[in-house]
Scaffold this motif. Structure first.
Motif, PDB file in Angstrom:
ATOM      1  N   LYS A  91       7.591  -2.005 -15.134  1.00 56.99           N
ATOM      2  CA  LYS A  91       8.316  -1.850 -13.874  1.00 56.99           C
ATOM      3  C   LYS A  91       8.198  -0.411 -13.370  1.00 56.99           C
ATOM      4  CE  LYS A  91      12.689  -1.327 -13.912  1.00 56.99           C
ATOM      5  NZ  LYS A  91      14.138  -1.414 -14.079  1.00 56.99           N
ATOM      6  N   THR A  92       8.355   0.537 -14.260  1.00 55.09           N
ATOM      7  CA  THR A  92       8.229   1.947 -13.882  1.00 55.09           C
ATOM      8  C   THR A  92       6.819   2.249 -13.394  1.00 55.09           C
ATOM      9  OG1 THR A  92       9.890   2.527 -15.530  1.00 55.09           O
ATOM     10  CG2 THR A  92       8.534   4.309 -14.711  1.00 55.09           C
ATOM     11  N   TYR A  93       5.805   1.728 -14.083  1.00 57.33           N
ATOM     12  CA  TYR A  93       4.409   1.963 -13.679  1.00 57.33           C
ATOM     13  C   TYR A  93       4.150   1.392 -12.298  1.00 57.33           C
ATOM     14  CZ  TYR A  93      -0.657   1.767 -13.609  1.00 57.33           C
ATOM     15  OH  TYR A  93      -1.964   1.900 -13.239  1.00 57.33           O
ATOM     16  N   ILE A  94       4.623   0.176 -12.079  1.00 58.36           N
ATOM     17  CA  ILE A  94       4.388  -0.462 -10.769  1.00 58.36           C
ATOM     18  C   ILE A  94       5.117   0.306  -9.671  1.00 58.36           C
ATOM     19  CG2 ILE A  94       4.869  -2.541  -9.416  1.00 58.36           C
ATOM     20  CD1 ILE A  94       4.239  -4.157 -11.941  1.00 58.36           C
ATOM     21  N   ASN A  95       6.354   0.735  -9.941  1.00 56.34           N
ATOM     22  CA  ASN A  95       7.099   1.497  -8.931  1.00 56.34           C
ATOM     23  C   ASN A  95       6.416   2.826  -8.635  1.00 56.34           C
ATOM     24  OD1 ASN A  95       9.096  -0.396  -8.520  1.00 56.34           O
ATOM     25  ND2 ASN A  95      10.458   0.471 -10.064  1.00 56.34           N
ATOM     26  N   ILE A  98       2.953   1.891  -6.626  1.00 53.39           N
ATOM     27  CA  ILE A  98       3.037   0.771  -5.679  1.00 53.39           C
ATOM     28  C   ILE A  98       1.985   0.898  -4.577  1.00 53.39           C
ATOM     29  CG2 ILE A  98       4.787   1.787  -4.180  1.00 53.39           C
ATOM     30  CD1 ILE A  98       4.721  -1.852  -5.262  1.00 53.39           C
ATOM     31  N   ASP A  99       1.677   2.118  -4.169  1.00 54.27           N
ATOM     32  CA  ASP A  99       0.673   2.305  -3.112  1.00 54.27           C
ATOM     33  C   ASP A  99      -0.700   1.880  -3.613  1.00 54.27           C
ATOM     34  OD1 ASP A  99       2.537   3.244  -1.303  1.00 54.27           O
ATOM     35  OD2 ASP A  99       2.321   5.332  -2.008  1.00 54.27           O
ATOM     36  N   ASN A 100      -1.029   2.241  -4.849  1.00 47.37           N
ATOM     37  CA  ASN A 100      -2.318   1.828  -5.412  1.00 47.37           C
ATOM     38  C   ASN A 100      -2.402   0.309  -5.545  1.00 47.37           C
ATOM     39  OD1 ASN A 100      -2.994   4.498  -5.641  1.00 47.37           O
ATOM     40  ND2 ASN A 100      -2.447   4.649  -7.810  1.00 47.37           N
ATOM     41  N   VAL A 101      -1.283  -0.315  -5.934  1.00 42.19           N
ATOM     42  CA  VAL A 101      -1.266  -1.771  -6.082  1.00 42.19           C
ATOM     43  C   VAL A 101      -1.458  -2.421  -4.719  1.00 42.19           C
ATOM     44  CG1 VAL A 101       0.176  -3.743  -6.729  1.00 42.19           C
ATOM     45  CG2 VAL A 101       0.157  -1.699  -8.175  1.00 42.19           C
TER      46      VAL A 101
END
Length: 119
Positions: A91-95, A98-101
């Motif tokens: 969750k921390t990595y995705i937050n 988030i722009d890269n995702v």
């Protein structure tokens, strides 16, 4: 009045030994029953000792499976803690990214649209 007191004295003089004798006999019977009760309780306690030894043996037999259950419970707790920690890290990595995702998903969508246009 003196005659009454004298008559009562004579009656009591004869009655007191009889009453005391009856009370002494009752006291002997009571003591006899108390002795029998104590003997019975002693036998019961001796029999309970055998039962307590059997219970101790049974508890020792049950202790090993209980230890296994406790170990399994700790393993499940550790697994749960690891899973929660991994989900928190994801969750921390995705937050944080988030722009890269979003860019990655948009690129895939746009590539999908280009390949559909080429058909």
């Amino acid at each position: 009045m003196d005659a009454l007191l004298n008559a009562l004295y004579l009656v009591c003089e004869q009655l007191v030994p009889i009453v005391l004798t009856v009370l002494l006999i009752m006291l002997c019977i009571l003591i006899n029953k108390a002795v029998k009760l104590v003997q019975s309780l002693t036998k019961t306690v001796d029999n309970l000792e055998k039962t307590i030894n059997l219970v101790d043996t049974s508890i020792e037999k049950v202790q090993a499976p209980l230890d296994t259950a406790v170990k399994l419970s700790h393993s499940v707790d550790n697994l749960h803690d690891s899973a929660v920690e991994s989900i928190d890290k994801a969750k921390t990595y995705i937050n944080d990214n988030i722009d890269n995702v979003k860019e990655f998903v948009n690129e895939k969508i746009s590539k999908g649209e280009k390949s559909d246009d080429g058909k």
